[in-house]
Design an enzyme around this catalytic site. Structure first.
Site, PDB file in Angstrom:
ATOM      1  N   ASP A  19      47.290  33.567 -21.363  1.00  0.00           N
ATOM      2  CA  ASP A  19      47.833  34.256 -20.193  1.00  0.00           C
ATOM      3  C   ASP A  19      46.723  35.075 -19.533  1.00  0.00           C
ATOM      4  O   ASP A  19      45.562  35.044 -19.978  1.00  0.00           O
ATOM      5  CB  ASP A  19      49.051  35.118 -20.553  1.00  0.00           C
ATOM      6  CG  ASP A  19      48.728  36.253 -21.516  1.00  0.00           C
ATOM      7  OD1 ASP A  19      47.551  36.645 -21.630  1.00  0.00           O
ATOM      8  OD2 ASP A  19      49.669  36.753 -22.167  1.00  0.00           O
ATOM      9  N   TYR A  30      63.302  31.365 -18.050  1.00  0.00           N
ATOM     10  CA  TYR A  30      62.115  32.061 -17.543  1.00  0.00           C
ATOM     11  C   TYR A  30      61.709  31.485 -16.193  1.00  0.00           C
ATOM     12  O   TYR A  30      61.887  30.285 -15.933  1.00  0.00           O
ATOM     13  CB  TYR A  30      60.931  31.883 -18.496  1.00  0.00           C
ATOM     14  CG  TYR A  30      61.111  32.487 -19.864  1.00  0.00           C
ATOM     15  CD1 TYR A  30      60.709  33.797 -20.126  1.00  0.00           C
ATOM     16  CD2 TYR A  30      61.663  31.743 -20.901  1.00  0.00           C
ATOM     17  CE1 TYR A  30      60.862  34.346 -21.390  1.00  0.00           C
ATOM     18  CE2 TYR A  30      61.828  32.292 -22.172  1.00  0.00           C
ATOM     19  CZ  TYR A  30      61.430  33.593 -22.403  1.00  0.00           C
ATOM     20  OH  TYR A  30      61.584  34.136 -23.650  1.00  0.00           O
ATOM     21  N   ARG A  82      53.771  30.629 -22.585  1.00  0.00           N
ATOM     22  CA  ARG A  82      52.303  30.599 -22.537  1.00  0.00           C
ATOM     23  C   ARG A  82      51.769  29.305 -23.154  1.00  0.00           C
ATOM     24  O   ARG A  82      50.812  28.710 -22.649  1.00  0.00           O
ATOM     25  CB  ARG A  82      51.727  31.786 -23.304  1.00  0.00           C
ATOM     26  CG  ARG A  82      51.886  33.114 -22.625  1.00  0.00           C
ATOM     27  CD  ARG A  82      51.303  34.212 -23.481  1.00  0.00           C
ATOM     28  NE  ARG A  82      52.021  34.382 -24.735  1.00  0.00           N
ATOM     29  CZ  ARG A  82      51.534  34.984 -25.809  1.00  0.00           C
ATOM     30  NH1 ARG A  82      50.304  35.452 -25.805  1.00  0.00           N
ATOM     31  NH2 ARG A  82      52.263  35.131 -26.893  1.00  0.00           N
TER      32      ARG A  82
END
Length: 314
Positions: A91, A77, A185
């Site tokens: 988030d 990611y 997250r």
């Protein structure tokens, strides 16, 4: 609305790699691909939040039965953490909970915090994750007003690096390569907690699942205009050791019978290993479990092969 071109699907199904756009759920992508291909049998390997973009691998037809092997692959990611604020969802889609001054955070502080989250670590998933609690998704329970605290579980962070940071700027770009089941997250939340200022994710992009990268993916617009479905034989070997067997062995496997493991199948240890088995013409016969010198068919894709040996009765 223009009609999508007809797609000729392999009998065993195949795979679609989509660069998921922001704002779409993974189910939105599945539903759209179902309509384009004219089949209900479509599933995905690894959920992406609506905020996130990037690699989403979908299985079509019988290939959906191989999605478990794909979803277990390591994922990469690229994300932007915003320091100084926590949210209800960890988030940018959640409501603000606490705001702190993050102006004093230095790169050395951030490096020291991130170092604590490399390797094998316990991680408590966000309460609005897709994990099921007593049969219901955690995020559904939260939206219904319930308080949900999920237990920590072990994940592996193979690589966690800062890619962009400027003192005084609350936004930090990072790259993470991690095991399946890791929540980026939650990494932002926990790094912010170590720094004492809080943090949440404002941008998230999955750039790879195992060997499949965003360069291998179609956008939704491209797929709608020119759908491409990769065959199992072309795509699955990226995740599974692959072996080709002769017609007689293919017949046994296609009828659910175990056969001796071919000598050219090189495995690194003696633990049971899933492998992809191809027939003599390169067609996919099955997924099998290689165990103690034998191939045991677990998912058969081919129609039963005809037996050719006179001493075998089908």
């Amino acid at each position: 609305m223009s009609q999508s071109p007809a797609v000729a699907l392999d009998a065993a199904g195949g795979f679609v790699c989509i660069d998921k756009p922001t704002g779409w759920t993974s189910h939105d992508v599945v539903a759209r691909v179902r309509r384009i291909l004219g089949t209900r049998r479509v599933g995905h390997a690894g959920t992406l939040d609506p905020l996130a973009t990037g690699v989403l691998v979908l299985g079509v037809g019988r290939a959906t039965r191989l999605l478990g092997a794909i979803s277990d692959e390591a994922k990469t990611y690229e994300a932007i953490f915003r320091l100084g604020e926590t949210t209800t969802t960890d988030d940018a889609e959640g409501e603000s909970v606490e705001v702190h001054d993050a102006g004093g955070v230095q790169r050395s502080d951030l490096e020291a915090a991130i170092a604590q989250f490399r390797g094998e670590i316990p991680q408590r998933p966000s309460s609005v994750s897709a994990i099921k609690v007593a049969g219901r998704r955690a995020y559904d329970r939260v939206r219904a007003g319930e308080q949900v605290v999920l237990p920590a579980r072990t994940v592996h962070i193979f690589d966690f690096q800062i890619t962009e940071f400027s003192p005084g700027n609350p936004d930090v770009a990072v790259r993470v390569r991690c095991s399946s089941g890791t929540y980026v997250r939650a990494l932002a939340r926990d790094v912010g907690a170590v720094l004492g200022v809080g943090a949440h994710v404002i941008e998230l992009r999955r750039t790879a699942i195992g060997p499949v990268t965003v360069e291998d993916c179609q956008t939704m617009a491209d797929f709608a205009a020119n759908p491409r479905v990769g065959t199992i034989a072309a795509v699955a070997p990226a995740w599974l050791p692959t072996v080709t067997v002769a017609a007689d062995e293919a017949a046994d496997l296609s009828h659910g019978r175990a056969t001796p493991t071919p000598a050219d199948l090189a495995l690194t240890d003696h633990t049971p290993t899933p492998v992809l088995v191809l027939g003599p013409t390169g067609d996919v016969v099955c997924q099998a479990r290689a165990d103690h010198g034998m191939l045991h068919p677990t998912v058969v894709f081919a129609e039963p092969y005809p037996y050719r040996r006179k001493d075998i009765t089908p």
